[in-house]
Write a protein that holds these residues in place. Structure first.
Motif, PDB file in Angstrom:
ATOM      1  N   CYS A 178       4.533  -1.823  -3.979  1.00  0.00           N
ATOM      2  CA  CYS A 178       3.624  -2.574  -3.123  1.00  0.00           C
ATOM      3  C   CYS A 178       3.439  -1.808  -1.817  1.00  0.00           C
ATOM      4  CB  CYS A 178       4.187  -3.962  -2.822  1.00  0.00           C
ATOM      5  SG  CYS A 178       4.140  -5.048  -4.262  1.00  0.00           S
ATOM      6  N   LEU A 179       2.220  -1.844  -1.305  1.00  0.00           N
ATOM      7  CA  LEU A 179       1.950  -1.279   0.007  1.00  0.00           C
ATOM      8  C   LEU A 179       2.085  -2.421   1.014  1.00  0.00           C
ATOM      9  CD1 LEU A 179       1.045   1.241   1.578  1.00  0.00           C
ATOM     10  CD2 LEU A 179      -1.321   0.510   1.231  1.00  0.00           C
ATOM     11  N   VAL A 180       3.080  -2.304   1.884  1.00  0.00           N
ATOM     12  CA  VAL A 180       3.476  -3.442   2.704  1.00  0.00           C
ATOM     13  C   VAL A 180       3.326  -3.103   4.189  1.00  0.00           C
ATOM     14  CG1 VAL A 180       5.375  -5.025   3.193  1.00  0.00           C
ATOM     15  CG2 VAL A 180       5.094  -4.114   0.901  1.00  0.00           C
ATOM     16  N   HIS A 181       2.756  -4.016   4.936  1.00  0.00           N
ATOM     17  CA  HIS A 181       2.491  -3.803   6.359  1.00  0.00           C
ATOM     18  C   HIS A 181       3.525  -4.567   7.181  1.00  0.00           C
ATOM     19  CE1 HIS A 181      -0.303  -4.266  10.048  1.00  0.00           C
ATOM     20  NE2 HIS A 181       0.217  -3.073  10.048  1.00  0.00           N
ATOM     21  N   LEU A 182       4.366  -3.828   7.923  1.00  0.00           N
ATOM     22  CA  LEU A 182       5.475  -4.463   8.633  1.00  0.00           C
ATOM     23  C   LEU A 182       5.484  -4.124  10.138  1.00  0.00           C
ATOM     24  CD1 LEU A 182       8.216  -3.705   5.923  1.00  0.00           C
ATOM     25  CD2 LEU A 182       6.860  -5.801   6.191  1.00  0.00           C
ATOM     26  N   PRO A 183       4.370  -4.353  10.827  1.00  0.00           N
ATOM     27  CA  PRO A 183       4.289  -3.945  12.240  1.00  0.00           C
ATOM     28  C   PRO A 183       5.294  -4.654  13.141  1.00  0.00           C
ATOM     29  CG  PRO A 183       2.466  -5.401  11.664  1.00  0.00           C
ATOM     30  CD  PRO A 183       3.148  -5.032  10.377  1.00  0.00           C
ATOM     31  N   LEU A 243       9.980  -9.255  -2.097  1.00  0.00           N
ATOM     32  CA  LEU A 243       8.881  -9.000  -1.162  1.00  0.00           C
ATOM     33  C   LEU A 243       8.486 -10.254  -0.390  1.00  0.00           C
ATOM     34  CD1 LEU A 243       6.751  -6.428  -3.124  1.00  0.00           C
ATOM     35  CD2 LEU A 243       7.944  -6.093  -0.954  1.00  0.00           C
ATOM     36  N   LYS A 244       8.588 -11.392  -1.061  1.00  0.00           N
ATOM     37  CA  LYS A 244       8.314 -12.653  -0.350  1.00  0.00           C
ATOM     38  C   LYS A 244       9.313 -12.837   0.781  1.00  0.00           C
ATOM     39  CE  LYS A 244       5.772 -15.310  -3.764  1.00  0.00           C
ATOM     40  NZ  LYS A 244       5.808 -16.341  -4.807  1.00  0.00           N
ATOM     41  N   ASN A 245      10.532 -12.423   0.513  1.00  0.00           N
ATOM     42  CA  ASN A 245      11.588 -12.506   1.514  1.00  0.00           C
ATOM     43  C   ASN A 245      11.327 -11.570   2.696  1.00  0.00           C
ATOM     44  OD1 ASN A 245      14.583 -11.985   2.444  1.00  0.00           O
ATOM     45  ND2 ASN A 245      14.457 -13.918   1.307  1.00  0.00           N
TER      46      ASN A 245
END
Lengths: 355, 355
Positions: A178-183, A243-245
């Protein structure tokens, strides 16, 4: 004839802003690695072997329903910059471009389905969907795998499962990512702990271009490290839960950024990103990604940026890449020219004057 | 009664954008130092002496034509933040605020004329005009000096000229200074050589708040180091010639910033300054001055910033200062609150929505 530049007119469907939990998970990818019994693994195969594989895979693909109206592209018939364009579009890997002889890619109509032929394995099929949708991506991947398996004999071992060039791919041959955005996790310096936790549960976080690459715009590729020991469904389900976590942590940190005294500082940073992207005349890919990250964060915090839709911001993540900028300009450009064309493209888009 | 906050509604006339060579020279100041024979210099004077001086100067000022409708303000009757407000407005020096007993300032109607009483000398009269106008400022200063001299007996020595507390002021008692904007010389790193050359011809360059202060927004206070050896007119003429020369250098460097490949980089920087000032939610005085410096440079390069007039930009140089921000808000503010109020004031002004 198929024109690569036509892809530029397509919306980037796998970055659609309407996917599940897409405030944090931009896209989900399922990749299956398969090899034919008819030839040695690519690293040990002759050009003749590879040619045979390409021919067989092409035949099978042409009968597949999921690949109706697909484009068939040989790497040897492409310029380097066009190969790079496909890498940036997440349709092929950098590995595939190392040697172009008898290497090919099959691109499904909406770019959501694709096949790489003779990369590390004979066949790597990919489903790429917007948002957190590993389960749906897996279903589609399995359907395509089934269709192709009707015309191809895959190397399979009763005990080990599907065989692959690299031991980490033996078994299901599956990589879910998954491409995940965590700014907010990055900004509040909580990202280190989260990445450690991911490693502990068998997931790896990589940079924007995969293994060993740099993180741009607070975007992480999170994927499973190995593919043995579970069924495909179990992999997808476990990863979805994790990923939900992670998203839960991220959202918590985002909320903290707009609480009390922090709020003005956060708004200052968000609007300055909007300002810089609106008015710049030169911008590097790295800076663009960082500022776009703030804008995405702003959307999730409910900030209304005039004229601007989140889908456009997501698309810029792809369109601002170097080869995309050159495809957009219609010619090869030096780094400085790219920074200039990129700035023009981004500022027009951010100001809502279209691309 | 005179209200300091009324000054906030006045346009800052000495920063008018229509002065001569005001693309580079923001303002010209002539200051004359005078002392009365009736009392020792302030540093040696008793409070009774100082009180006497204040009374005599006030009487003389009230008969002066140039100071008709002037405001008479005792430092002892002001809050610290209000004193600071007058420092920021270039109406008094920081020195005057050190001890407020029997210290006062007389402010002419348009703030172009002012008198400090019992600073380092009994009397310091100041004319402050927009642009390069040392000759005109000198004429007005001499006229006021003449008017005041009718009612006051100044300490004067046949050989040395006017006497003053500090030897550098003995003679004419004159200090001529200009507030000069040199962004291109700073940016191209030519400023060091220019400042050295100024020192060689007897001029000193100081920061925004005079001696020992920091340079903000590429603004330099350039003034004569001593006041002996020439007539007032000769000082003013020599300095005018030198400043025209410095401006020549500056303009040459500005032209270089928009030649060839440098142009896009310069425009990028200018528009990013405009963007940051338009959209910031928090901004320090230092950053504001730096970005305003770029905007001023943009104006002189012919860039059209929507809705924005140069006069507004010049005014912000004064209005963005800490005590001005507090006067604007109507109350004392902490640093963070100031940054917030400053950002709001500046972004409204830059976007052309008035102050």
């Amino acid at each position: 004839m198929f024109q690569l530049s036509n892809l530029l007119k397509n919306p980037i469907r796998w970055l659609g802003s309407d996917g599940e939990l897409s405030d944090c998970v931009l896209s989900s990818r399922i990749r299956l690695a398969r090899n034919l019994v008819a030839a040695p693994f690519p690293h040990a195969a002759s050009q003749r072997d590879l040619g045979l594989v390409l021919e067989k895979v092409t035949q099978a693909a042409k009968k597949s329903h999921a690949l109706a109206r697909a484009a068939y592209i040989k790497l040897s018939e492409m310029e380097k910059v066009d190969q790079r364009f496909l890498v940036e579009r997440h349709l092929i890997s950098e590995d595939l471009t190392r040697d172009s002889h008898n290497r090919a890619v099959v691109i499904g109509e909406k770019e959501l389905v694709s096949l790489m032929v003779n990369e590390e394995d004979h066949l790597r099929l990919q489903i790429l969907l917007p948002g957190l949708a590993l389960d749906r991506a897996l279903e589609q991947a399995q359907a395509l795998d089934g269709e192709l398996g009707r015309g191809l004999l895959f190397a399979y071992h009763k005990e080990f499962g599907f065989l692959a060039s690299c031991p980490t791919n033996v078994g299901t041959g599956l990589r879910a990512s998954c491409l995940v955005h965590l700014p907010a996790l990055v900004y509040t310096q909580n990202i280190g702990a989260v990445l450690q936790e991911l490693a502990r549960v068998g997931l790896v976080a990589r940079g924007f271009y995969g293994e060993g690459s740099k993180v741009y715009g607070d975007l992480f590729q999170i994927s499973n490290a190995t593919s043995v020991g579970k069924t495909e469904q179990e992999f997808a389900e476990a990863m979805t839960a994790i990923l939900k976590n992670v998203r839960g942590h991220e959202i918590q940190m985002r909320e903290r950024l707009v609480k009390g005294a922090a709020k003005t500082k956060t708004l200052d940073r968000l609007w300055r990103a909007y300002a810089a992207l609106s008015y710049c005349r030169l911008i590097s890919f790295e800076e663009a990604m960082q500022e776009l990250s703030w804008i995405r964060l702003g959307f999730s915090l409910g900030v209304k940026f005039d004229h601007l839709a989140l889908a456009k911001v997501n698309e810029l993540i792809v369109l601002a890449q170097p080869a995309h900028i050159q495809m957009h300009a219609g010619r090869e450009l030096g780094p400085r020219e790219r920074d200039s064309v990129r700035a023009a493209l981004i500022s027009r888009t951010i100001k809502g004057k279209g691309q």
